[in-house]
Design a protein around this motif. Sequence first.
Motif, PDB file in Angstrom:
ATOM      1  N   ASP A  73      21.901 -28.902 -28.700  1.00 15.33           N
ATOM      2  CA  ASP A  73      23.202 -28.373 -28.301  1.00 15.33           C
ATOM      3  C   ASP A  73      23.115 -27.496 -27.048  1.00 15.33           C
ATOM      4  O   ASP A  73      24.098 -26.869 -26.652  1.00 15.33           O
ATOM      5  N   GLY A  74      21.945 -27.449 -26.426  1.00 17.88           N
ATOM      6  CA  GLY A  74      21.842 -26.764 -25.145  1.00 17.88           C
ATOM      7  C   GLY A  74      21.546 -25.274 -25.240  1.00 17.88           C
ATOM      8  O   GLY A  74      21.525 -24.578 -24.228  1.00 17.88           O
ATOM      9  N   TYR A  75      21.292 -24.776 -26.474  1.00 14.82           N
ATOM     10  CA  TYR A  75      21.076 -23.339 -26.624  1.00 14.82           C
ATOM     11  C   TYR A  75      19.798 -22.883 -25.920  1.00 14.82           C
ATOM     12  O   TYR A  75      19.768 -21.812 -25.303  1.00 14.82           O
ATOM     13  N   LEU A  76      18.745 -23.705 -25.993  1.00 12.96           N
ATOM     14  CA  LEU A  76      17.482 -23.315 -25.353  1.00 12.96           C
ATOM     15  C   LEU A  76      17.674 -23.166 -23.843  1.00 12.96           C
ATOM     16  O   LEU A  76      17.197 -22.213 -23.221  1.00 12.96           O
ATOM     17  N   GLU A  77      18.397 -24.124 -23.266  1.00 17.08           N
ATOM     18  CA  GLU A  77      18.678 -24.101 -21.839  1.00 17.08           C
ATOM     19  C   GLU A  77      19.463 -22.836 -21.470  1.00 17.08           C
ATOM     20  O   GLU A  77      19.139 -22.121 -20.530  1.00 17.08           O
ATOM     21  N   TYR A  78      20.517 -22.604 -22.279  1.00 18.19           N
ATOM     22  CA  TYR A  78      21.380 -21.438 -22.086  1.00 18.19           C
ATOM     23  C   TYR A  78      20.557 -20.157 -22.131  1.00 18.19           C
ATOM     24  O   TYR A  78      20.685 -19.271 -21.271  1.00 18.19           O
ATOM     25  N   LYS A 211       9.677 -25.382 -22.101  1.00 21.29           N
ATOM     26  CA  LYS A 211      10.114 -25.382 -20.693  1.00 21.29           C
ATOM     27  C   LYS A 211       9.896 -26.782 -20.094  1.00 21.29           C
ATOM     28  O   LYS A 211      10.769 -27.303 -19.391  1.00 21.29           O
ATOM     29  N   THR A 212       8.751 -27.372 -20.419  1.00 17.01           N
ATOM     30  CA  THR A 212       8.490 -28.726 -19.932  1.00 17.01           C
ATOM     31  C   THR A 212       9.496 -29.725 -20.492  1.00 17.01           C
ATOM     32  O   THR A 212       9.955 -30.615 -19.784  1.00 17.01           O
ATOM     33  N   HIS A 213       9.870 -29.559 -21.757  1.00 19.23           N
ATOM     34  CA  HIS A 213      10.872 -30.450 -22.333  1.00 19.23           C
ATOM     35  C   HIS A 213      12.199 -30.328 -21.590  1.00 19.23           C
ATOM     36  O   HIS A 213      12.913 -31.307 -21.425  1.00 19.23           O
ATOM     37  N   LEU A 214      12.541 -29.106 -21.177  1.00 19.77           N
ATOM     38  CA  LEU A 214      13.845 -28.896 -20.556  1.00 19.77           C
ATOM     39  C   LEU A 214      13.915 -29.478 -19.164  1.00 19.77           C
ATOM     40  O   LEU A 214      14.985 -29.844 -18.692  1.00 19.77           O
TER      41      LEU A 214
ATOM     42  N   LEU C  74      27.776 -23.497 -17.494  1.00 22.09           N
ATOM     43  CA  LEU C  74      28.233 -24.431 -18.530  1.00 22.09           C
ATOM     44  C   LEU C  74      27.936 -25.851 -18.060  1.00 22.09           C
ATOM     45  O   LEU C  74      28.435 -26.279 -17.020  1.00 22.09           O
ATOM     46  N   GLY C  75      27.111 -26.542 -18.806  1.00 16.65           N
ATOM     47  CA  GLY C  75      26.724 -27.897 -18.419  1.00 16.65           C
ATOM     48  C   GLY C  75      27.386 -28.922 -19.320  1.00 16.65           C
ATOM     49  O   GLY C  75      28.441 -28.684 -19.883  1.00 16.65           O
ATOM     50  N   HIS C  76      26.720 -30.077 -19.462  1.00 18.18           N
ATOM     51  CA  HIS C  76      27.273 -31.119 -20.315  1.00 18.18           C
ATOM     52  C   HIS C  76      27.243 -30.711 -21.776  1.00 18.18           C
ATOM     53  O   HIS C  76      28.074 -31.126 -22.566  1.00 18.18           O
ATOM     54  N   LYS C  77      26.230 -29.924 -22.134  1.00 18.95           N
ATOM     55  CA  LYS C  77      26.116 -29.493 -23.526  1.00 18.95           C
ATOM     56  C   LYS C  77      26.917 -28.210 -23.715  1.00 18.95           C
ATOM     57  O   LYS C  77      26.869 -27.310 -22.870  1.00 18.95           O
ATOM     58  N   ASN C  78      27.628 -28.132 -24.812  1.00 14.87           N
ATOM     59  CA  ASN C  78      28.564 -27.029 -25.001  1.00 14.87           C
ATOM     60  C   ASN C  78      27.953 -25.769 -25.610  1.00 14.87           C
ATOM     61  O   ASN C  78      28.609 -24.743 -25.700  1.00 14.87           O
ATOM     62  N   VAL C  79      26.695 -25.840 -26.055  1.00 17.46           N
ATOM     63  CA  VAL C  79      26.022 -24.707 -26.702  1.00 17.46           C
ATOM     64  C   VAL C  79      26.866 -24.178 -27.865  1.00 17.46           C
ATOM     65  O   VAL C  79      27.181 -22.995 -27.950  1.00 17.46           O
ATOM     66  N   LEU C  80      27.243 -25.083 -28.745  1.00 17.55           N
ATOM     67  CA  LEU C  80      27.992 -24.673 -29.935  1.00 17.55           C
ATOM     68  C   LEU C  80      27.219 -25.135 -31.168  1.00 17.55           C
ATOM     69  O   LEU C  80      26.625 -26.203 -31.165  1.00 17.55           O
ATOM     70  N   LYS C  81      27.252 -24.302 -32.212  1.00 19.94           N
ATOM     71  CA  LYS C  81      26.613 -24.684 -33.480  1.00 19.94           C
ATOM     72  C   LYS C  81      27.678 -25.331 -34.343  1.00 19.94           C
ATOM     73  O   LYS C  81      28.628 -24.663 -34.753  1.00 19.94           O
TER      74      LYS C  81
END
Lengths: 215, 222, 196
Positions: A73-78, A211-214, C74-81
């Motif tokens: 869900d992009g949390y790691l990136e965030y 980090k490499t995965h991202l 804010l990218g393609h992923k919404n960072v929501l659980k």
Amino acid sequence: MKLIFVEFFKLKMKLRAWLGPILIFLLIIISFPLTVELSSEALNDVFYSILWIASLLTIMVSVESIFLEDYEDGYLEYFYVANNSLFSLIFTKILIYWILIGIPISCLGTFFSINMSDDISSLNIALPSLLISTYIFINLFALGNSLSLNKGSALGALITIPLLFPILILLGKIVLNANFGFEISNLLLLMLGVLLLIIVFIPFIISFIIKTHLE
Amino acid sequence: MYPYILYFSVLFYAFALVWGLGFAPADYVQGNSFRIIYLHVPASFLSQSLYIVMAIAAGIFLIWKVKLAAYMIKSIAPVGALVTFIALISGSIWGIPTWGTWWQWDARITSTLILFIMYLGLISLHSSFTNFEKADKFISVLVLIGFVNIPIIKKSVDWWSTLHQPASITLTNKPSIDPTMLYPLIFSMIGFSGIIVSLIILSSKVHIFKRESHKSWVKRNV
Amino acid sequence: MSNSILLKVDNIGFSINQNRLFHNLSFNLKKGKALHIKGNNGSGKSSLIRILLGITPAGKGSILWNKNTDICFLGHKNVLKNYLTLSDNLYIHGIDSNESKTKDILADLGLIKRLDTIVGNLSYGQQKKLALIRIFLNQAKVIILDEPCVGLDDSTRILTTKFLSSELKKNKSIIYTSHIPIDIDSETITLGGNQV
């Protein structure tokens, strides 16, 4: 501090992710006596090794997707964009897993081991060894699963379990020494030392991998 | 150049085998069955040293980002698994006449089996990624972690139990084996290593061509 | 680096699996300005943004951010659980859903009555709106958006545009990609083809 609350909250709200593994631990503990003749000496002899293996399997199951959801869900990136480092997140995540899964199964395991050997002294063996070893297991399985990340948990387990053999042998030695009435505190200290090394280095390695995965 | 290494080392190994199997005297305890030593010892020696080579390559790749080192790891891993497998099988075969059992929960055998599983783990890790650059990094990290861990595993497994005879040849001590058996053994080790090295060169060559297939020099050479 | 320049990109290039997406790309980002990154699908827009964020390393060249530049992304992923409720998701991002400012925005987006809904039960557009709240409430100097308007309804798009132009007036900087036109003053960088 806020990070700890948030991570605690995230895991707490996922019942299946922490209650499930604790119940699995119980089921494994129950299923071993079913395969040995009940109340036999044999069960007493192997009970500790059942405990170690049960805790290993439980941790294996519970840690299998420790980073997966946050990755997808992009949390790691965030988190990386905001803090420019993943160390604190990973360290906290592992700690929370230990608090919500490691500590409960250590207590449960100790409870059963007291019952098993009618001997309160087993409290000194089972509780500290389980507490330390579950923390080590979580760290190492987190490492294996960070490598395999979205490629399935079987790969993570395949990579990790060979790394755990020294700890299993150490746990075996502790029980052996205790049965002969030898001192076990030095072995526990050795395991604690291993834990202290691992606590610092493993999250570093994991943050490099993630980090490499991202990228 | 590698074909010459291959031909030479095959000849060398054949020579060592003929010498070892045909002319070296039989062991007075183990009889003729000891002769599998000319396969077992080179294989077990290489199973560990190949891992060390991989670890060095992994370090070079992670620090200096030399792509060739990553290709080396990728091509050594399957060969290492093969060699470890040979060591395990030949050890089992040797175990039947000498110990009366093909498998024993003994320190060295167990740690060799663990090593075999680790080789396979490396291969499956690398093959599960479609982005090769990432896969190279992951495999290097895992090789290095294993490199730190293998001595610990060996030591702890030793601590746990041992039955295996101690190593026959070490660099520091006087060998505990008769010269008439020792020389063919050394020759067989050199020959076997040569074969394995040329295998690795061959597979890394294939690998380099595959990975760099868009480069013009590859197109010229293929 | 002068104070008004927040980001200096010098001669960067990038390729995936030896497939070159862009090279010799140079531009600056100034305070209070917006940059629109344009290009066809697969021209490397998202990759460029990830390079600017420091997630992906650039093949060559240099990227210099001014010191103490915080970024909101804010990218393609919404960072929501998707197993948590709306208000819990805001809590994870450090947003208190009881604050009046947050409530206003939630009302504008039509989400105020759904604070206790599990995010997994929301539609894609609603999830995108929820993700945008994080952007609307940010304190960062630079806002980076990758396709923010995908799946949004007209009213929300207008709201987003309004918000972005008010941010520009507050001397904040914006970098964005969007196939759906966003009506704010911006310089354009085009990737792919013979451009740049």
